[in-house]
Design a protein around this motif. Structure first.
Motif, PDB file in Angstrom:
ATOM      1  N   MET A   1      16.446  23.166  10.194  1.00  0.00           N
ATOM      2  CA  MET A   1      16.633  24.026  11.358  1.00  0.00           C
ATOM      3  C   MET A   1      17.570  23.344  12.373  1.00  0.00           C
ATOM      4  N   LYS A   2      18.484  24.147  12.903  1.00  0.00           N
ATOM      5  CA  LYS A   2      19.475  23.607  13.842  1.00  0.00           C
ATOM      6  C   LYS A   2      18.839  23.394  15.223  1.00  0.00           C
ATOM      7  N   HIS A   3      19.098  22.255  15.832  1.00  0.00           N
ATOM      8  CA  HIS A   3      18.606  21.943  17.183  1.00  0.00           C
ATOM      9  C   HIS A   3      19.799  21.609  18.071  1.00  0.00           C
ATOM     10  N   ILE A   4      19.998  22.381  19.115  1.00  0.00           N
ATOM     11  CA  ILE A   4      21.081  22.111  20.063  1.00  0.00           C
ATOM     12  C   ILE A   4      20.538  21.140  21.117  1.00  0.00           C
ATOM     13  N   ILE A   5      21.084  19.924  21.114  1.00  0.00           N
ATOM     14  CA  ILE A   5      20.551  18.840  21.947  1.00  0.00           C
ATOM     15  C   ILE A   5      21.663  18.333  22.873  1.00  0.00           C
ATOM     16  N   LEU A   6      21.453  18.497  24.165  1.00  0.00           N
ATOM     17  CA  LEU A   6      22.467  18.083  25.151  1.00  0.00           C
ATOM     18  C   LEU A   6      21.992  16.777  25.815  1.00  0.00           C
ATOM     19  N   ILE A   7      22.812  15.747  25.717  1.00  0.00           N
ATOM     20  CA  ILE A   7      22.442  14.423  26.238  1.00  0.00           C
ATOM     21  C   ILE A   7      23.469  13.999  27.285  1.00  0.00           C
ATOM     22  N   THR A   8      23.019  13.778  28.520  1.00  0.00           N
ATOM     23  CA  THR A   8      23.953  13.279  29.541  1.00  0.00           C
ATOM     24  C   THR A   8      23.974  11.746  29.508  1.00  0.00           C
ATOM     25  N   GLY A   9      25.124  11.197  29.857  1.00  0.00           N
ATOM     26  CA  GLY A   9      25.259   9.732  29.830  1.00  0.00           C
ATOM     27  C   GLY A   9      25.179   9.197  28.411  1.00  0.00           C
TER      28      GLY A   9
ATOM     29  N   PRO B   1      20.277  18.178  13.812  1.00  0.00           N
ATOM     30  CA  PRO B   1      20.677  18.063  15.222  1.00  0.00           C
ATOM     31  C   PRO B   1      22.138  18.416  15.428  1.00  0.00           C
ATOM     32  N   HIS B   2      22.381  19.203  16.460  1.00  0.00           N
ATOM     33  CA  HIS B   2      23.760  19.447  16.891  1.00  0.00           C
ATOM     34  C   HIS B   2      23.864  18.844  18.284  1.00  0.00           C
ATOM     35  N   LEU B   3      24.517  17.715  18.371  1.00  0.00           N
ATOM     36  CA  LEU B   3      24.498  16.917  19.599  1.00  0.00           C
ATOM     37  C   LEU B   3      25.678  17.256  20.504  1.00  0.00           C
ATOM     38  N   ILE B   4      25.379  17.489  21.756  1.00  0.00           N
ATOM     39  CA  ILE B   4      26.426  17.699  22.763  1.00  0.00           C
ATOM     40  C   ILE B   4      26.371  16.486  23.690  1.00  0.00           C
ATOM     41  N   LEU B   5      27.380  15.662  23.578  1.00  0.00           N
ATOM     42  CA  LEU B   5      27.385  14.346  24.233  1.00  0.00           C
ATOM     43  C   LEU B   5      28.227  14.421  25.503  1.00  0.00           C
ATOM     44  N   VAL B   6      27.608  14.071  26.620  1.00  0.00           N
ATOM     45  CA  VAL B   6      28.251  14.279  27.923  1.00  0.00           C
ATOM     46  C   VAL B   6      28.363  12.962  28.701  1.00  0.00           C
ATOM     47  N   SER B   7      29.536  12.709  29.250  1.00  0.00           N
ATOM     48  CA  SER B   7      29.714  11.658  30.263  1.00  0.00           C
ATOM     49  C   SER B   7      31.107  11.845  30.856  1.00  0.00           C
ATOM     50  N   ARG B   8      31.562  10.889  31.648  1.00  0.00           N
ATOM     51  CA  ARG B   8      32.887  11.032  32.266  1.00  0.00           C
ATOM     52  C   ARG B   8      33.960  10.284  31.490  1.00  0.00           C
TER      53      ARG B   8
ATOM     54  N   LYS C   1      20.316   9.831  13.263  1.00  0.00           N
ATOM     55  CA  LYS C   1      19.671   9.164  12.111  1.00  0.00           C
ATOM     56  C   LYS C   1      18.457   9.944  11.625  1.00  0.00           C
ATOM     57  N   ALA C   2      17.756  10.603  12.556  1.00  0.00           N
ATOM     58  CA  ALA C   2      16.551  11.363  12.174  1.00  0.00           C
ATOM     59  C   ALA C   2      16.900  12.486  11.215  1.00  0.00           C
ATOM     60  N   SER C   3      18.154  12.930  11.235  1.00  0.00           N
ATOM     61  CA  SER C   3      18.543  14.020  10.324  1.00  0.00           C
ATOM     62  C   SER C   3      18.539  13.530   8.877  1.00  0.00           C
ATOM     63  N   THR C   4      18.648  12.229   8.678  1.00  0.00           N
ATOM     64  CA  THR C   4      18.592  11.721   7.307  1.00  0.00           C
ATOM     65  C   THR C   4      17.137  11.564   6.842  1.00  0.00           C
TER      66      THR C   4
ATOM     67  N   GLY D   1      25.656  12.207   9.433  1.00  0.00           N
ATOM     68  CA  GLY D   1      25.470  13.574   8.941  1.00  0.00           C
ATOM     69  C   GLY D   1      25.113  14.585  10.014  1.00  0.00           C
ATOM     70  N   ALA D   2      25.078  14.157  11.289  1.00  0.00           N
ATOM     71  CA  ALA D   2      24.745  15.097  12.368  1.00  0.00           C
ATOM     72  C   ALA D   2      26.032  15.733  12.906  1.00  0.00           C
TER      73      ALA D   2
END
Ligand SMILES: NC(=O)c1ccc[n+]([C@@H]2O[C@H](COP(=O)([O-])OP(=O)(O)OC[C@H]3O[C@@H](n4cnc5c(N)ncnc54)[C@H](OP(=O)(O)O)[C@@H]3O)[C@@H](O)[C@H]2O)c1
Length: 243
Positions: free
Chosen positions: A1-9, A34-41, A24-27, A57-58
Protein backbone atom coordinates in the motif's frame (compact mmCIF):
# COMPACT_ATOMS: atom_id res chain seq x y z
CA UNK A 1 0.00 0.00 0.00
CA UNK A 2 1.27 3.45 -0.97
CA UNK A 3 1.99 5.88 1.91
CA UNK A 4 2.53 9.56 1.16
CA UNK A 5 5.02 10.71 3.80
CA UNK A 6 6.12 14.35 4.03
CA UNK A 7 9.27 14.98 6.09
CA UNK A 8 10.53 18.49 6.85
CA UNK A 9 14.23 19.02 7.46
CA UNK A 10 14.95 15.80 5.56
CA UNK A 11 18.32 16.94 4.22
CA UNK A 12 20.41 16.43 7.36
CA UNK A 13 20.56 14.88 10.80
CA UNK A 14 17.46 13.26 12.26
CA UNK A 15 15.20 14.05 9.27
CA UNK A 16 17.63 12.39 6.88
CA UNK A 17 17.74 9.27 9.10
CA UNK A 18 13.92 9.19 9.23
CA UNK A 19 13.72 9.29 5.41
CA UNK A 20 16.28 6.49 5.08
CA UNK A 21 14.58 4.30 7.69
CA UNK A 22 11.18 4.70 6.00
CA UNK A 23 12.85 3.75 2.72
CA UNK A 24 14.56 0.71 4.28
CA UNK A 25 11.26 -0.45 5.83
CA UNK A 26 9.93 -0.96 2.31
CA UNK A 27 12.39 -3.82 1.92
CA UNK A 28 11.30 -5.46 5.21
CA UNK A 29 7.56 -4.97 4.70
CA UNK A 30 6.59 -5.73 1.09
CA UNK A 31 3.10 -4.18 1.54
CA UNK A 32 4.63 -0.89 2.70
CA UNK A 33 5.32 1.39 -0.27
CA UNK A 34 6.59 4.72 1.06
CA UNK A 35 6.44 7.71 -1.22
CA UNK A 36 8.69 10.22 0.47
CA UNK A 37 8.41 13.97 0.02
CA UNK A 38 11.65 15.41 1.34
CA UNK A 39 11.63 19.07 2.32
CA UNK A 40 14.32 21.58 3.32
CA UNK A 41 15.97 24.73 1.97
CA UNK A 42 19.08 23.00 0.52
CA UNK A 43 18.50 21.11 -2.73
CA UNK A 44 21.91 19.38 -2.79
CA UNK A 45 21.24 17.78 0.63
CA UNK A 46 17.79 16.62 -0.46
CA UNK A 47 19.04 15.17 -3.74
CA UNK A 48 21.64 13.08 -1.91
CA UNK A 49 19.03 11.73 0.54
CA UNK A 50 16.48 11.06 -2.22
CA UNK A 51 19.04 9.07 -4.18
CA UNK A 52 19.77 6.86 -1.15
CA UNK A 53 16.04 6.33 -0.54
CA UNK A 54 15.48 5.34 -4.18
CA UNK A 55 18.39 2.90 -3.92
CA UNK A 56 16.36 1.13 -1.19
CA UNK A 57 13.40 0.89 -3.58
CA UNK A 58 11.31 3.75 -2.14
CA UNK A 59 9.84 6.55 -4.23
CA UNK A 60 11.32 9.89 -3.18
CA UNK A 61 10.95 13.43 -4.42
CA UNK A 62 12.36 16.66 -3.15
CA UNK A 63 10.74 20.02 -2.47
CA UNK A 64 12.81 23.10 -1.70
CA UNK A 65 10.79 25.07 0.83
CA UNK A 66 11.34 27.29 3.84
CA UNK A 67 8.64 26.35 6.34
CA UNK A 68 8.87 29.71 8.07
CA UNK A 69 7.34 31.29 4.94
CA UNK A 70 3.55 31.06 4.64
CA UNK A 71 3.50 31.19 0.84
CA UNK A 72 5.99 28.30 0.68
CA UNK A 73 3.94 26.23 3.15
CA UNK A 74 0.81 26.81 1.04
CA UNK A 75 2.65 25.83 -2.13
CA UNK A 76 4.17 22.72 -0.51
CA UNK A 77 0.80 21.42 0.68
CA UNK A 78 -1.19 22.35 -2.40
CA UNK A 79 1.34 20.87 -4.84
CA UNK A 80 1.50 17.64 -2.80
CA UNK A 81 -2.28 17.34 -2.74
CA UNK A 82 -2.58 18.15 -6.45
CA UNK A 83 -0.14 15.34 -7.27
CA UNK A 84 -1.15 12.67 -4.78
CA UNK A 85 -4.56 13.70 -3.43
CA UNK A 86 -3.56 12.94 0.16
CA UNK A 87 -0.89 12.95 2.86
CA UNK A 88 -0.73 9.91 5.15
CA UNK A 89 2.11 10.97 7.40
CA UNK A 90 3.61 14.35 8.28
CA UNK A 91 6.92 14.46 10.13
CA UNK A 92 7.41 17.92 11.62
CA UNK A 93 11.15 17.60 12.06
CA UNK A 94 12.68 20.85 10.70
CA UNK A 95 13.98 22.90 13.57
CA UNK A 96 16.69 25.36 14.46
CA UNK A 97 18.58 26.07 17.66
CA UNK A 98 20.46 29.22 18.61
CA UNK A 99 22.31 28.31 21.76
CA UNK A 100 23.72 31.28 23.71
CA UNK A 101 23.34 32.87 27.12
CA UNK A 102 19.87 34.42 27.44
CA UNK A 103 21.23 37.99 27.58
CA UNK A 104 23.04 37.58 24.24
CA UNK A 105 20.11 36.34 22.16
CA UNK A 106 19.08 38.79 19.40
CA UNK A 107 15.91 39.63 17.49
CA UNK A 108 17.32 37.64 14.57
CA UNK A 109 17.82 34.61 16.86
CA UNK A 110 14.24 35.01 18.09
CA UNK A 111 12.71 35.28 14.62
CA UNK A 112 14.74 32.39 13.20
CA UNK A 113 13.85 30.08 16.09
CA UNK A 114 10.17 30.97 16.31
CA UNK A 115 9.74 31.20 12.53
CA UNK A 116 10.74 27.59 11.96
CA UNK A 117 9.99 25.83 15.24
CA UNK A 118 6.66 27.47 16.03
CA UNK A 119 5.21 29.30 13.01
CA UNK A 120 6.36 26.70 10.47
CA UNK A 121 5.30 23.71 12.55
CA UNK A 122 1.95 25.27 13.46
CA UNK A 123 0.87 26.35 9.98
CA UNK A 124 2.12 23.26 8.15
CA UNK A 125 0.19 21.08 10.60
CA UNK A 126 -2.86 23.34 10.27
CA UNK A 127 -2.81 22.91 6.45
CA UNK A 128 -2.26 19.13 6.53
CA UNK A 129 -4.58 18.16 9.39
CA UNK A 130 -7.92 18.67 7.54
CA UNK A 131 -6.84 16.13 4.90
CA UNK A 132 -6.37 13.50 7.62
CA UNK A 133 -9.46 14.61 9.50
CA UNK A 134 -11.61 14.09 6.42
CA UNK A 135 -10.32 10.60 5.66
CA UNK A 136 -10.22 9.69 9.37
CA UNK A 137 -6.66 8.39 9.29
CA UNK A 138 -3.13 9.70 9.31
CA UNK A 139 -0.16 10.17 11.58
CA UNK A 140 1.61 13.39 12.55
CA UNK A 141 5.01 13.24 14.25
CA UNK A 142 6.61 16.20 15.97
CA UNK A 143 10.31 16.05 16.74
CA UNK A 144 10.39 18.30 19.78
CA UNK A 145 13.13 17.66 22.35
CA UNK A 146 13.69 16.95 26.00
CA UNK A 147 14.03 20.77 25.97
CA UNK A 148 10.23 20.77 25.59
CA UNK A 149 10.09 19.85 29.29
CA UNK A 150 13.49 20.79 30.72
CA UNK A 151 15.25 24.13 30.54
CA UNK A 152 18.99 24.49 29.94
CA UNK A 153 20.88 27.74 30.48
CA UNK A 154 21.97 28.14 26.86
CA UNK A 155 18.60 27.21 25.40
CA UNK A 156 16.20 29.97 26.48
CA UNK A 157 14.75 30.53 23.00
CA UNK A 158 15.04 26.90 21.96
CA UNK A 159 13.19 25.72 25.08
CA UNK A 160 10.61 28.48 24.65
CA UNK A 161 9.89 27.17 21.14
CA UNK A 162 9.92 23.50 22.16
CA UNK A 163 7.69 24.02 25.24
CA UNK A 164 5.41 25.88 22.80
CA UNK A 165 5.43 22.95 20.37
CA UNK A 166 4.45 20.62 23.22
CA UNK A 167 1.49 22.83 24.14
CA UNK A 168 0.40 22.88 20.51
CA UNK A 169 0.74 19.09 20.22
CA UNK A 170 -1.45 18.54 23.25
CA UNK A 171 -4.14 20.80 21.78
CA UNK A 172 -3.96 19.11 18.36
CA UNK A 173 -4.29 15.71 20.03
CA UNK A 174 -7.73 16.74 21.31
CA UNK A 175 -8.84 17.19 17.68
CA UNK A 176 -6.97 14.15 16.41
CA UNK A 177 -8.60 11.74 18.85
CA UNK A 178 -12.03 12.50 17.40
CA UNK A 179 -11.00 11.47 13.89
CA UNK A 180 -8.63 8.53 14.28
CA UNK A 181 -5.49 10.55 13.57
CA UNK A 182 -2.35 9.59 15.49
CA UNK A 183 -0.12 12.23 17.08
CA UNK A 184 3.36 11.33 18.32
CA UNK A 185 5.61 13.70 20.24
CA UNK A 186 9.21 12.52 19.82
CA UNK A 187 11.43 14.01 22.54
CA UNK A 188 15.11 13.22 22.03
CA UNK A 189 18.00 14.25 24.21
CA UNK A 190 21.36 15.04 22.58
CA UNK A 191 21.77 13.52 19.11
CA UNK A 192 24.96 13.88 17.07
CA UNK A 193 23.84 15.98 14.05
CA UNK A 194 24.98 19.11 12.16
CA UNK A 195 22.79 21.20 14.51
CA UNK A 196 25.55 20.94 17.13
CA UNK A 197 28.38 22.21 14.91
CA UNK A 198 31.78 21.05 16.15
CA UNK A 199 31.68 18.72 19.14
CA UNK A 200 34.52 17.13 21.08
CA UNK A 201 35.20 13.41 20.81
CA UNK A 202 34.15 13.09 24.48
CA UNK A 203 30.75 14.64 23.73
CA UNK A 204 30.24 12.60 20.58
CA UNK A 205 30.95 9.42 22.52
CA UNK A 206 27.98 9.99 24.83
CA UNK A 207 25.49 11.38 22.30
CA UNK A 208 22.81 9.36 20.49
CA UNK A 209 22.95 8.89 16.72
CA UNK A 210 20.14 9.98 14.33
CA UNK A 211 19.17 6.37 13.60
CA UNK A 212 18.48 5.86 17.34
CA UNK A 213 15.56 8.26 16.85
CA UNK A 214 14.42 7.32 13.35
CA UNK A 215 14.17 3.57 14.08
CA UNK A 216 11.61 3.91 16.92
CA UNK A 217 9.70 6.55 14.92
CA UNK A 218 9.29 4.27 11.89
CA UNK A 219 8.32 1.37 14.17
CA UNK A 220 5.65 3.60 15.77
CA UNK A 221 4.28 4.43 12.31
CA UNK A 222 4.09 0.78 11.32
CA UNK A 223 2.08 -0.33 14.39
CA UNK A 224 -1.50 -1.51 13.80
CA UNK A 225 -4.09 1.27 13.36
CA UNK A 226 -5.57 0.47 16.80
CA UNK A 227 -2.40 1.59 18.63
CA UNK A 228 -0.96 5.09 18.96
CA UNK A 229 2.46 5.88 20.41
CA UNK A 230 1.75 9.25 22.01
CA UNK A 231 5.26 10.04 23.23
CA UNK A 232 8.74 8.74 22.59
CA UNK A 233 11.38 10.00 25.06
CA UNK A 234 14.91 8.99 24.06
CA UNK A 235 17.98 9.96 26.07
CA UNK A 236 21.69 9.17 26.07
CA UNK A 237 22.14 6.33 28.53
CA UNK A 238 24.34 8.55 30.72
CA UNK A 239 21.67 11.27 30.87
CA UNK A 240 21.34 14.77 29.45
CA UNK A 241 24.42 16.71 28.36
CA UNK A 242 25.16 19.48 30.81
CA UNK A 243 23.52 17.73 33.76
N1 LIG B 1 20.30 17.11 17.46
C1 LIG B 1 19.78 17.05 18.68
O1 LIG B 1 20.47 16.87 19.69
C2 LIG B 1 18.28 17.20 18.86
C3 LIG B 1 17.74 16.81 20.09
C4 LIG B 1 16.38 16.95 20.30
C5 LIG B 1 15.57 17.43 19.28
N2 LIG B 1 16.12 17.80 18.10
C6 LIG B 1 15.21 18.32 17.08
O2 LIG B 1 15.24 17.47 15.97
C7 LIG B 1 14.97 18.20 14.78
C8 LIG B 1 16.07 17.95 13.78
O3 LIG B 1 17.29 18.38 14.36
P1 LIG B 1 18.72 17.98 13.77
O4 LIG B 1 19.61 17.91 14.94
O5 LIG B 1 18.61 16.85 12.83
O6 LIG B 1 19.05 19.34 13.00
P2 LIG B 1 20.00 19.61 11.73
O7 LIG B 1 21.02 18.57 11.61
O8 LIG B 1 20.41 21.03 11.86
O9 LIG B 1 18.97 19.46 10.51
C9 LIG B 1 17.86 20.33 10.48
C10 LIG B 1 17.16 20.15 9.15
O10 LIG B 1 16.05 21.07 9.10
C11 LIG B 1 16.14 21.88 7.94
N3 LIG B 1 15.51 23.17 8.21
C12 LIG B 1 15.85 24.07 9.19
N4 LIG B 1 15.07 25.14 9.11
C13 LIG B 1 14.22 24.94 8.07
C14 LIG B 1 13.18 25.72 7.50
N5 LIG B 1 12.86 26.94 7.95
N6 LIG B 1 12.49 25.20 6.45
C15 LIG B 1 12.81 23.98 5.96
N7 LIG B 1 13.78 23.20 6.46
C16 LIG B 1 14.48 23.69 7.51
C17 LIG B 1 17.63 21.94 7.65
O11 LIG B 1 17.93 22.17 6.29
P3 LIG B 1 18.19 23.59 5.63
O12 LIG B 1 18.92 24.44 6.64
O13 LIG B 1 18.94 23.27 4.41
O14 LIG B 1 16.79 24.11 5.35
C18 LIG B 1 18.05 20.49 7.97
O15 LIG B 1 17.75 19.64 6.88
C19 LIG B 1 14.85 19.67 15.21
O16 LIG B 1 13.49 20.01 15.37
C20 LIG B 1 15.57 19.69 16.54
O17 LIG B 1 15.10 20.73 17.38
C21 LIG B 1 17.47 17.70 17.85
Amino acid sequence: MKHIILITGAGKGIGKAIALDFAKASTTYPDFEPHLILVSRTVSDLEAVAEKCRACGAAAEIVKADISDMAQIDQLVSSTLERYGTIDCLVNNAGVGRFKPFTELTVDDYEDTMGTNLKGTFFLTQKVFPVMEEKKSGHIFFITSIAAETAFKSSALYSMSKFGQKGFIEAVRLYAKTCNVKITNVMPGAVYTPMWGEVTDEMKAIMMMPEDISGPLVNAYLLPQRTSVEELVLRPVSGDLGE
